[in-house]
Design an enzyme around this catalytic site. Structure first.
Site, PDB file in Angstrom:
ATOM      1  N   ARG A 164      -3.783  -2.594  11.678  1.00  0.00           N
ATOM      2  CA  ARG A 164      -2.918  -3.335  12.868  1.00  0.00           C
ATOM      3  C   ARG A 164      -3.994  -3.369  14.166  1.00  0.00           C
ATOM      4  O   ARG A 164      -3.597  -3.125  15.304  1.00  0.00           O
ATOM      5  CB  ARG A 164      -1.911  -2.363  13.236  1.00  0.00           C
ATOM      6  N   SER A 238       8.023  -3.391  12.761  1.00  0.00           N
ATOM      7  CA  SER A 238       7.932  -1.897  13.021  1.00  0.00           C
ATOM      8  C   SER A 238       7.221  -1.590  14.528  1.00  0.00           C
ATOM      9  O   SER A 238       6.453  -2.655  14.961  1.00  0.00           O
ATOM     10  CB  SER A 238       6.495  -1.270  12.336  1.00  0.00           C
ATOM     11  N   GLU A 334       2.940  -0.276  18.145  1.00  0.00           N
ATOM     12  CA  GLU A 334       2.416  -1.620  17.603  1.00  0.00           C
ATOM     13  C   GLU A 334       2.632  -2.934  18.328  1.00  0.00           C
ATOM     14  O   GLU A 334       1.652  -3.785  18.415  1.00  0.00           O
ATOM     15  CB  GLU A 334       2.867  -1.698  16.158  1.00  0.00           C
TER      16      GLU A 334
HETATM   17  P1  FAD Z   1       3.294 -13.414  18.881  1.00  0.00           P
HETATM   18  O1  FAD Z   1       4.354 -12.439  18.958  1.00  0.00           O
HETATM   19  O2  FAD Z   1       3.845 -14.743  19.402  1.00  0.00           O
HETATM   20  O3  FAD Z   1       2.225 -12.711  19.481  1.00  0.00           O
HETATM   21  C1  FAD Z   1       1.809 -11.632  19.246  1.00  0.00           C
HETATM   22  C2  FAD Z   1       0.543 -11.333  19.998  1.00  0.00           C
HETATM   23  O4  FAD Z   1      -0.678 -12.387  19.821  1.00  0.00           O
HETATM   24  C3  FAD Z   1       0.331 -11.572  21.375  1.00  0.00           C
HETATM   25  O5  FAD Z   1      -0.322 -10.645  22.186  1.00  0.00           O
HETATM   26  C4  FAD Z   1       0.024 -12.972  21.806  1.00  0.00           C
HETATM   27  O6  FAD Z   1      -0.447 -13.261  23.029  1.00  0.00           O
HETATM   28  C5  FAD Z   1      -0.999 -13.037  20.749  1.00  0.00           C
HETATM   29  N1  FAD Z   1      -1.514 -14.520  20.164  1.00  0.00           N
HETATM   30  C6  FAD Z   1      -0.183 -15.080  19.337  1.00  0.00           C
HETATM   31  N2  FAD Z   1      -0.891 -16.315  19.022  1.00  0.00           N
HETATM   32  C7  FAD Z   1      -2.180 -16.301  19.465  1.00  0.00           C
HETATM   33  C8  FAD Z   1      -3.154 -17.335  19.163  1.00  0.00           C
HETATM   34  N3  FAD Z   1      -3.106 -18.477  18.722  1.00  0.00           N
HETATM   35  N4  FAD Z   1      -4.377 -16.909  19.847  1.00  0.00           N
HETATM   36  C9  FAD Z   1      -4.329 -15.785  20.687  1.00  0.00           C
HETATM   37  N5  FAD Z   1      -3.427 -14.850  20.734  1.00  0.00           N
HETATM   38  C10 FAD Z   1      -2.255 -15.309  20.217  1.00  0.00           C
HETATM   39  N6  FAD Z   1       3.374  -7.473  10.830  1.00  0.00           N
HETATM   40  C11 FAD Z   1       2.786  -6.940   9.814  1.00  0.00           C
HETATM   41  O7  FAD Z   1       1.377  -6.809  10.064  1.00  0.00           O
HETATM   42  N7  FAD Z   1       3.390  -6.612   8.760  1.00  0.00           N
HETATM   43  C12 FAD Z   1       4.535  -6.678   8.459  1.00  0.00           C
HETATM   44  O8  FAD Z   1       5.042  -6.489   7.329  1.00  0.00           O
HETATM   45  C13 FAD Z   1       5.524  -7.169   9.448  1.00  0.00           C
HETATM   46  N8  FAD Z   1       6.922  -7.529   9.234  1.00  0.00           N
HETATM   47  C14 FAD Z   1       7.647  -7.886  10.202  1.00  0.00           C
HETATM   48  C15 FAD Z   1       9.009  -8.039  10.192  1.00  0.00           C
HETATM   49  C16 FAD Z   1       9.685  -8.443  11.086  1.00  0.00           C
HETATM   50  C17 FAD Z   1      11.331  -8.462  10.582  1.00  0.00           C
HETATM   51  C18 FAD Z   1       9.267  -8.742  12.417  1.00  0.00           C
HETATM   52  C19 FAD Z   1       9.944  -9.491  13.180  1.00  0.00           C
HETATM   53  C20 FAD Z   1       8.148  -8.824  12.709  1.00  0.00           C
HETATM   54  C21 FAD Z   1       7.140  -8.168  11.484  1.00  0.00           C
HETATM   55  N9  FAD Z   1       5.693  -8.134  11.823  1.00  0.00           N
HETATM   56  C22 FAD Z   1       4.858  -7.535  10.725  1.00  0.00           C
HETATM   57  C23 FAD Z   1       5.104  -8.230  13.035  1.00  0.00           C
HETATM   58  C24 FAD Z   1       4.706  -9.909  13.255  1.00  0.00           C
HETATM   59  O9  FAD Z   1       5.460 -10.905  12.258  1.00  0.00           O
HETATM   60  C25 FAD Z   1       3.379 -10.271  12.943  1.00  0.00           C
HETATM   61  O10 FAD Z   1       2.412  -9.374  14.115  1.00  0.00           O
HETATM   62  C26 FAD Z   1       2.882 -11.652  13.503  1.00  0.00           C
HETATM   63  O11 FAD Z   1       1.585 -11.830  13.104  1.00  0.00           O
HETATM   64  C27 FAD Z   1       3.219 -11.880  14.920  1.00  0.00           C
HETATM   65  O12 FAD Z   1       2.935 -13.213  14.954  1.00  0.00           O
HETATM   66  P2  FAD Z   1       3.683 -14.254  15.940  1.00  0.00           P
HETATM   67  O13 FAD Z   1       3.002 -15.602  16.002  1.00  0.00           O
HETATM   68  O14 FAD Z   1       5.008 -14.154  16.073  1.00  0.00           O
HETATM   69  O15 FAD Z   1       2.846 -13.825  17.291  1.00  0.00           O
HETATM   70  N1  EPU Z   2      10.791   6.244   5.819  1.00  0.00           N
HETATM   71  C1  EPU Z   2      11.818   7.333   5.907  1.00  0.00           C
HETATM   72  N2  EPU Z   2      12.776   6.876   6.887  1.00  0.00           N
HETATM   73  C2  EPU Z   2      12.905   5.547   7.498  1.00  0.00           C
HETATM   74  C3  EPU Z   2      11.830   4.665   6.827  1.00  0.00           C
HETATM   75  C4  EPU Z   2      10.823   5.092   6.080  1.00  0.00           C
HETATM   76  O1  EPU Z   2      11.507   8.440   5.537  1.00  0.00           O
HETATM   77  O2  EPU Z   2      13.764   5.306   8.269  1.00  0.00           O
HETATM   78  C5  EPU Z   2       9.819   6.723   4.781  1.00  0.00           C
HETATM   79  C6  EPU Z   2      10.088   6.748   3.166  1.00  0.00           C
HETATM   80  O3  EPU Z   2       9.715   7.707   2.353  1.00  0.00           O
HETATM   81  C7  EPU Z   2       9.303   5.354   2.925  1.00  0.00           C
HETATM   82  C8  EPU Z   2       8.024   5.410   3.721  1.00  0.00           C
HETATM   83  O4  EPU Z   2       8.449   5.873   4.868  1.00  0.00           O
HETATM   84  O5  EPU Z   2       9.059   5.276   1.350  1.00  0.00           O
HETATM   85  C9  EPU Z   2       7.340   4.125   4.126  1.00  0.00           C
HETATM   86  O6  EPU Z   2       8.454   3.105   4.671  1.00  0.00           O
HETATM   87  P1  EPU Z   2       8.253   1.862   4.187  1.00  0.00           P
HETATM   88  O7  EPU Z   2       7.559   1.330   2.776  1.00  0.00           O
HETATM   89  O8  EPU Z   2       9.309   0.995   4.762  1.00  0.00           O
HETATM   90  O9  EPU Z   2       6.846   1.102   4.835  1.00  0.00           O
HETATM   91  P2  EPU Z   2       6.551   1.513   6.600  1.00  0.00           P
HETATM   92  O10 EPU Z   2       5.374   2.525   6.591  1.00  0.00           O
HETATM   93  O11 EPU Z   2       7.613   2.146   7.426  1.00  0.00           O
HETATM   94  C10 EPU Z   2       4.696  -0.296   6.658  1.00  0.00           C
HETATM   95  C11 EPU Z   2       4.208  -1.508   7.944  1.00  0.00           C
HETATM   96  C12 EPU Z   2       5.376  -2.607   7.578  1.00  0.00           C
HETATM   97  C13 EPU Z   2       5.368  -3.171   6.192  1.00  0.00           C
HETATM   98  C14 EPU Z   2       5.512  -2.040   5.145  1.00  0.00           C
HETATM   99  C15 EPU Z   2       5.321  -2.523   3.842  1.00  0.00           C
HETATM  100  C16 EPU Z   2       3.622  -0.278   9.678  1.00  0.00           C
HETATM  101  C17 EPU Z   2       3.285   0.206  11.208  1.00  0.00           C
HETATM  102  N3  EPU Z   2       4.497  -0.794   9.121  1.00  0.00           N
HETATM  103  O12 EPU Z   2       6.154   0.068   7.067  1.00  0.00           O
HETATM  104  O13 EPU Z   2       4.968  -3.508   8.524  1.00  0.00           O
HETATM  105  O14 EPU Z   2       5.887  -4.379   6.117  1.00  0.00           O
HETATM  106  O15 EPU Z   2       4.790  -1.006   5.540  1.00  0.00           O
HETATM  107  O16 EPU Z   2       3.818  -2.424   3.377  1.00  0.00           O
HETATM  108  O17 EPU Z   2       2.328  -0.016   9.134  1.00  0.00           O
HETATM  109  C18 EPU Z   2       5.247  -4.433  10.719  1.00  0.00           C
HETATM  110  O18 EPU Z   2       4.148  -4.100  11.010  1.00  0.00           O
HETATM  111  O19 EPU Z   2       5.974  -4.947  11.639  1.00  0.00           O
HETATM  112  C19 EPU Z   2       5.689  -4.142   9.435  1.00  0.00           C
HETATM  113  C20 EPU Z   2       7.095  -4.230   9.165  1.00  0.00           C
END
Ligand code: FAD
Ligand code: EPU
Length: 338
Positions: A164, A238, A334
């Site tokens: 991240r 997250s 994050e």
């Molecule tokens: P924004 O929110 O618009 O911007 C994020 C940051 O990047 C800001 O600081 C912004 O200024 C900067 N930025 C954006 N675009 C540019 C650009 N072109 N040039 C320079 N800076 C820029 N993230 C994960 O890693 N793994 C996941 O599994 C994951 N799951 C998600 C699930 C949900 C339901 C949600 C809502 C979010 C999740 N995220 C996850 C977080 C998010 O989707 C990612 O971080 C995504 O890449 C953000 O993209 P955005 O275009 O919305 O960025």
């Molecule tokens: N868990 C709990 N309670 C909860 C949630 C999770 O006990 O309420 C425990 C469970 O044991 C579970 C484990 O945590 O098995 C891991 O949970 P999960 O698989 O949902 O993944 P995570 O570690 O919570 C991370 C990323 C996610 C990504 C998933 C899948 C980070 C900060 N988050 O979540 O990314 O989608 O793994 O790979 O690393 C994001 O960055 O926004 C994001 C959603």
């Protein structure tokens, strides 16, 4: 080019926070960016590049200019026997780009299906899920330097990707507009189904031989069953990172909490599941005003209706304090706090 004043950002951030931008412009060309970045009116103003707004929490109105990146285009720039190099403009929707790769049998990004946001933000925090991070098939990116309008190319090593993290999230924060990202996708897939839930989901789907398309569908199914849809409940995924602690600290923690959910790392440290830590502190499903902790995933903070960014932020602080008190572990946010 149209520059709006006092523009509402409520629909442009997935938390659905009702903040506004002093100035706002949507840019669909590099020249457009150059024009606005060299405009005297905005030269001294703070700039915020916005993609899909899915990793941002506005705790106040933004007193500068928000530049919504709307650059479009996907192009194959090079092919070898083994790889296809695909350049996507920053304003492309991430999932649509992944679907383009999946449909055309280019492998590498299928585990990252359904992550919200745009291509341009994908390197910002080296997005990751289900055992894959973008750094695994990132080739290079182009970025416009905000201070002098020059275009720079960053290689994989130059981005200093980590969990991240990248050079854009910290060292060069707010200094560049990412304009395009090139991914190096495999023509002969190398599947990564090691993340437990994927194999189980493929089995449930009746898939015996994995394919790029099947893995993508499996990931979409898992994600939809666990994570709240921002179109229904405001959230940014997250809210915290999974914290990394030393092996020694982990042994002590494990003695006290044998059921702690953890993952060993190659450097001897251990990553803890922040969701587990937060749940153990009793926060899962808690609602404080309009802010809350999601009932299925304690790592996701949500806006149930009209929470302010500060309410969400204060809730995150309380969670950090209680995790520190119970486990002596520091959580790190994050989400980008504005
Ligand atoms: P924004 O929110 O618009 O911007 C994020 C940051 O990047 C800001 O600081 C912004 O200024 C900067 N930025 C954006 N675009 C540019 C650009 N072109 N040039 C320079 N800076 C820029 N993230 C994960 O890693 N793994 C996941 O599994 C994951 N799951 C998600 C699930 C949900 C339901 C949600 C809502 C979010 C999740 N995220 C996850 C977080 C998010 O989707 C990612 O971080 C995504 O890449 C953000 O993209 P955005 O275009 O919305 O960025
Ligand atoms: N868990 C709990 N309670 C909860 C949630 C999770 O006990 O309420 C425990 C469970 O044991 C579970 C484990 O945590 O098995 C891991 O949970 P999960 O698989 O949902 O993944 P995570 O570690 O919570 C991370 C990323 C996610 C990504 C998933 C899948 C980070 C900060 N988050 O979540 O990314 O989608 O793994 O790979 O690393 C994001 O960055 O926004 C994001 C959603």
């Amino acid at each position: 080019m149209i520059v709006h004043e006092n523009y509402s950002l409520k629909k442009l951030n997935t938390f659905g926070i009702g903040a506004s931008a002093r100035y706002f412009a949507e840019l669909s060309s590099i020249d457009g960016f150059r024009e606005i970045l060299s405009d005297k009116q905005f030269i001294d103003k703070q700039k915020l590049v916005l993609g899909g707004g899915s990793n941002i929490l506005f705790t106040k109105n933004f007193d500068g200019i928000v530049l919504k990146n709307n650059l479009k285009g996907i192009k194959i720039i090079k092919e070898t026997d083994d790889y296809c190099f695909i350049k996507a403009s920053a304003g492309e929707v991430w999932h649509q780009f992944v679907m383009y790769c999946v449909t055309n049998n280019y492998a590498g990004l299928e585990n990252l299906s359904l992550i919200p946001g745009n291509v341009g933000a994908s390197p910002m925090q080296n997005i990751g899920a289900y055992g894959v991070e973008i750094k695994d098939c990132f080739y290079e990116l182009e970025a416009l330097h905000i201070a002098d309008n020059t275009i720079h190319t960053f290689t994989n090593a130059g981005c200093k990707f980590g969990y991240r993290e990248s050079v854009f999230k910290y060292e060069y924060r707010n200094q560049f507009v990412i304009i395009s990202v090139t991914y190096q996708l495999r023509k002969k897939p190398l599947f990564n189904t090691s993340y437990g839930a994927i194999e189980k989901e493929l089995e449930k789907m009746g898939i015996k031989e994995p394919s790029i398309q099947a893995i993508s569908r499996a990931v979409c199914n898992i994600r939809s069953s666990k994570l709240p849809d921002p179109a229904k409940i405001g959230n940014a995924g997250s809210f915290f990172k999974n914290p990394e602690i030393t092996g020694i600290k982990y042994s002590l923690l494990k003695q006290k909490f044998p059921e702690a959910v953890s993952y060993p790392l190659a450097n001897g440290n251990v990553k803890l599941a922040a969701g587990w830590l937060i749940e153990q502190c009793g926060w899962k499903g808690k609602i404080v005003g309009d802010a809350g902790v999601h009932k299925l995933q304690a790592l996701v903070l949500v806006n149930y209706n009209n929470a302010t960014g500060n309410e969400i932020y204060e809730l995150s602080q309380k969670i950090m304090d209680s995790v520190k008190e119970k486990f002596d572990v520091d959580l790190e946010r994050e989400v980008n706090i504005i």
